[in-house]
Design an enzyme around this catalytic site. Structure first.
Site, PDB file in Angstrom:
ATOM      1  N   ASP A 309       0.857  -1.181   0.000  1.00 45.61           N
ATOM      2  CA  ASP A 309       0.000   0.000   0.000  1.00 45.61           C
ATOM      3  C   ASP A 309       0.900   1.240   0.000  1.00 45.61           C
ATOM      4  OD1 ASP A 309      -2.110   1.737   0.000  1.00 45.61           O
ATOM      5  OD2 ASP A 309      -3.185   0.758   1.623  1.00 45.61           O
TER       6      ASP A 309
HETATM    7  C1  BGC Z   1      -4.947   3.328   0.073  1.00 43.20           C
HETATM    8  C2  BGC Z   1      -5.138   2.318  -1.015  1.00 43.20           C
HETATM    9  C3  BGC Z   1      -4.997   2.972  -2.367  1.00 43.20           C
HETATM   10  C4  BGC Z   1      -3.638   3.622  -2.438  1.00 43.20           C
HETATM   11  C5  BGC Z   1      -3.350   4.255  -3.787  1.00 43.20           C
HETATM   12  C6  BGC Z   1      -3.678   4.136  -0.121  1.00 43.20           C
HETATM   13  O1  BGC Z   1      -3.600   5.184   0.775  1.00 43.20           O
HETATM   14  O2  BGC Z   1      -4.919   2.676   1.327  1.00 43.20           O
HETATM   15  O3  BGC Z   1      -6.398   1.706  -0.882  1.00 43.20           O
HETATM   16  O4  BGC Z   1      -5.174   2.028  -3.372  1.00 43.20           O
HETATM   17  O5  BGC Z   1      -3.569   4.617  -1.433  1.00 43.20           O
HETATM   18  O6  BGC Z   1      -4.102   5.379  -3.982  1.00 43.20           O
END
Ligand code: BGC
Length: 765
Positions: A309
């Site tokens: 993530d």
């Molecule tokens: C979120 C994810 C997301 C990623 C990219 C993160 O902060 O937890 O769900 O896909 O950002 O935007």
């Protein structure tokens, strides 16, 4: 070499540089053989051999830095439609083959520009992947995922993702950070809006449908995308519902409740998985070798790649798990995180870690192979501009077909919570209708969280939906009444005035669209501000009153549930929200949604879920006794239970039958039930089957959903629904973490929600 299709002259140039570079660097006979066969129809095995040979050869030709580059995902800039500045840090990194994927850009011009820069300027011309959060639609916004789950309609959910993929690919995107398959049993957690709710079986079915929808049957088609099941794993169990918080759970709970939706996504062929932010039993998920290497890659047989993530590898330090950036990189890659989203740690540290032996080159090669394989399957080596088609961008977005599908799913996502006085459906010929509340004329809110690619001007508000549904003679009066979070009563008088004039009042209240989603946990999940007070005042006018709830999570609404006669859960339904809601209000659609999550009476009950285990002192055995598992100031039960939802007609369940009283390990148990439409309208019902293992070596929940079926019934019609269960459906993880079904007595419960059920029993021999 692989067959390449030319679509334009720039692409022909790319083909030539890519081919000549690769052939010059690493030509060997296998490549020639593969090349000779490339236009022949090949079976699956042959295609796999061909792919592996291509990737082997590519990996053999890569420098250490180029391999590490594939593991590096960087944030893109939407402003970059011109040539990327070759001397900028990112430009230089791309030239050196130092970037494998980009996130957060879309639009054919922007994507094409990045892709061209990478493939034309880097030595090996390896195409980039472009990932984006397409959580419930791209331009056509579908209902938030929690709302979609309320439809219990896997075909409609799969179709929504199919169309989301069509739109995403039309804007250059070839990878979506969805589906989110986290089980969520705490509505304080803002990300409950993004998933399938509290139940493992329902969420697993949804995970499967959503992956299939995104990826279709062939990733290389120019309208399919690589999906990314997230957030692996346990993220939804953050303590106290506070986003990013610690997670602690038994291995049985992890394996029986939180992991199955991921397994289901893997079974559907998901191309990528995102590792979560949280710790799990003390070890951060993004540095957790047990979770990623052992369970996901070895036991589940996941052959795609794991993306961290955003920033999660860096956060290993804040968790107190990694000492410094190099340590964080070492822990993450050794745990099996193949790609680093946004921290630059792999790019900066992996070479040193490999040189000092903390990370093996085999580990690196495995990660590179996984990433290149997904790129290959996407068809990017065949044509890096496969997803960059201006014509598609013009014609495939927000089409009438997509809007119809969005409306269809939105209608099915609505849950009728109360209709005590049969105020609904409303006649379209009503003389005067007052529409009141902060969410009535709120296009932006209708789109809900994670809808930044949509445009509020394309959304249908509740007000517009109502206006377009009623007869030309009907007067529609509107007053906002108050703002979502405000405590002011300044706008109340306008609302009371139109209520007094009208024959009926519809109010839309709840949360604003941005009160759920990432980093939007709430400690108090009641209706914000003065909205309930406004309802009280309007209700005092004595006018028939319909309350529409708009929200991204279950709310605590005991006063509404106890005091208003007509209550409709509409969540955030996306671009077609207003039309879908009007169809339900005026009876063009008979509501069929069922809650995918329990609605608590109060925050004090949370976490609250139907599938709890029994205590030694179950309340039901002696409801009057003090020394029972109970609260002194609240009921134990949900305000509205999991699986609950009404219709404009009524359904009766009868004649529950099992095909046999005893089941041996290799047999199938058939459970049948008759369902009759006892009302006067056609309607749809979701029949649900739950089981309970009455005595097991690890205590099992009082009810667990195992099957469901959505059926349509005409008035007075009866249908027999037959569910089939096998030993596999009775399994759980025992104390030794073995996946077992234990002989003994089981209960079967069948009904239209998790509370009101018929019951029967059988024995597993
Ligand atoms: C979120 C994810 C997301 C990623 C990219 C993160 O902060 O937890 O769900 O896909 O950002 O935007």
């Amino acid at each position: 070499m692989i067959a390449l299709k030319s679509t334009n002259s720039k692409f022909t140039f790319y083909k030539i540089v890519f081919l000549s570079a690769l052939l010059a660097i690493s030509f060997h006979p296998l490549t020639a053989e593969v090349s000779a066969k490339c236009s022949e129809p090949v079976g699956q095995e042959a295609a796999k051999t061909k792919m592996n040979a291509f990737i082997d050869q590519l990996i053999n030709s890569m420098t250490l830095e180029e391999k590490i580059g594939q593991l590096n995902q960087v944030g893109g800039s939407m402003a970059d439609t011109g040539p990327i500045n070759p001397v900028s840090a990112q430009g230089q990194e791309m030239k050196n083959g130092g970037v494998g994927a980009v996130l957060n850009i879309w639009g054919v011009d922007v994507v094409r520009n990045y892709q061209r820069f990478a493939v034309e300027n880097s030595r090996l011309h390896i195409p980039l992947m472009f990932g984006l959060d397409v959580i419930h639609g791209m331009k056509t916004i579908f209902p938030i995922p929690l709302a979609q789950a309320a439809s219990w309609n896997m075909t409609a959910i799969e179709k929504a993702e199919r169309l989301a993929a069509v739109e995403a690919t039309a804007t250059g995107v070839n990878w979506v950070f969805a589906p989110m398959v986290d089980i969520a049993r705490d509505p304080r957690w803002g990300r409950i809006a993004e998933g399938g709710g509290e139940d493992t079986y329902l969420s697993s079915q949804i995970a499967y449908a959503r992956v299939k929808g995104f990826q279709g049957d062939d990733l290389s088609k120019n309208n399919t995308v690589a999906a990314c099941a997230k957030h692996y794993v346990g993220y939804g169990a953050a303590i106290a519902g506070r986003d990013y918080n610690t997670v602690d759970m038994s291995l049985q709970l992890l394996h029986d409740v939180y992991l199955p939706p991921f397994k289901s996504a893997v079974d559907a062929g998901v191309a990528t998985i995102m590792s979560a932010f949280n710790t799990l039993n003390g070890v951060p998920a993004s540095g957790n070798s047990y979770l990623i290497r052992q369970v996901l890659k070895n036991e589940f047989g996941f052959y795609g790649f794991v993306d961290s993530d955003a920033g999660a590898i860096l956060e290993l330090m804040a968790h107190g798990y990694a000492a410094d950036r190099a340590d964080a990189g070492r822990l993450a890659i050794n745990a099996g995180v193949d790609m680093d989203m946004g921290t630059g740690i792999y790019a900066g540290e992996l070479a040193g870690l490999i040189k000092n032996g903390s990370v093996s080159e085999k580990t690196l090669d495995d990660a590179v192979r996984r990433i290149l394989t997904v790129k290959y399957k996407l068809g990017l080596f065949d044509d890096p501009y496969r997803y960059c088609d201006k014509k598609k961008e013009k014609k495939d977005l927000l089409t009438a077909e997509h809007r119809t599908a969005a409306k269809d799913l939105a209608r099915q996502s609505i849950v009728l919570l109360k209709n005590d006085q049969h105020i609904l459906p409303i006649s379209k010929n009503i003389r005067k209708i007052a529409v009141i509340g902060p969410l009535v004329d709120a296009k932006n809110d209708m789109l809900g969280c994670w809808s930044f690619t949509g445009d509020k001007k394309d959304a249908v508000s509740i007000l517009d939906g109502i206006k377009s549904a009623v007869s030309p003679k009907t007067a529609v009066l509107y007053a906002k009444g108050c703002d979502v979070g405000s405590t002011s009563t300044g706008q109340f008088d306008d609302a009371l005035k139109i209520a007094a004039e009208a024959d009926l009042v519809v109010m839309a209240i709840g949360e604003s669209g941005d009160m759920t989603g990432e980093a939007h946990s709430r400690a108090d999940i009641s209706i914000p501000g003065n909205q309930e007070e406004l309802v009280r005042r309007i209700q005092a006018t004595g006018k028939p009153l319909v309350i529409l709830l708009a929200n991204g999570r279950p709310l605590t609404i005991p006063w509404l549930a106890g005091n208003v006669s007509t209550l409709v859960e509409t969540w955030f339904l996306g671009s077609e929200a207003g039309h879908a809601i009007a169809d339900v209000l005026f009876g063009d659609y008979n509501p069929s949604g069922k809650l995918p999550v329990s609605f608590p009476v109060s925050v004090g009950q949370i976490p609250l879920y139907y599938s709890e285990c029994s205590t030694g002192r179950p309340l039901a055995e002696d409801p009057g006794s003090i020394f029972r598992s109970r609260y002194i100031d609240s009921p134990n039960d949900a305000l509205f239970p999991f699986g609950y939802g009404l219709s404009y007609t009524t359904f009766q369940y009868s004649n529950l039958k099992l095909s046999k009283p005893e089941l041996t390990t290799d047999q199938t148990l058939e459970v049948s039930v008759d369902i009759t439409n006892t009302g006067s309208r056609q309607g749809e019902e979701v029949a649900q089957l739950y089981i309970r293992d009455l005595c097991a070596s690890v205590c099992q929940p009082v009810k667990v959903l195992k099957r469901f079926e959505k059926i349509a019934l005409n008035p007075s019609e009866t249908k027999t629904v037959t569910f089939r269960l096998q030993q596999e459906d009775l399994k759980f993880h025992n104390a030794e973490m073995k996946w077992v079904a234990e002989p003994g007595d089981f209960m079967i419960y069948v009904g239209g929600n998790s509370k009101e059920v018929l019951q029967a029993s059988f024995k597993l021999l």
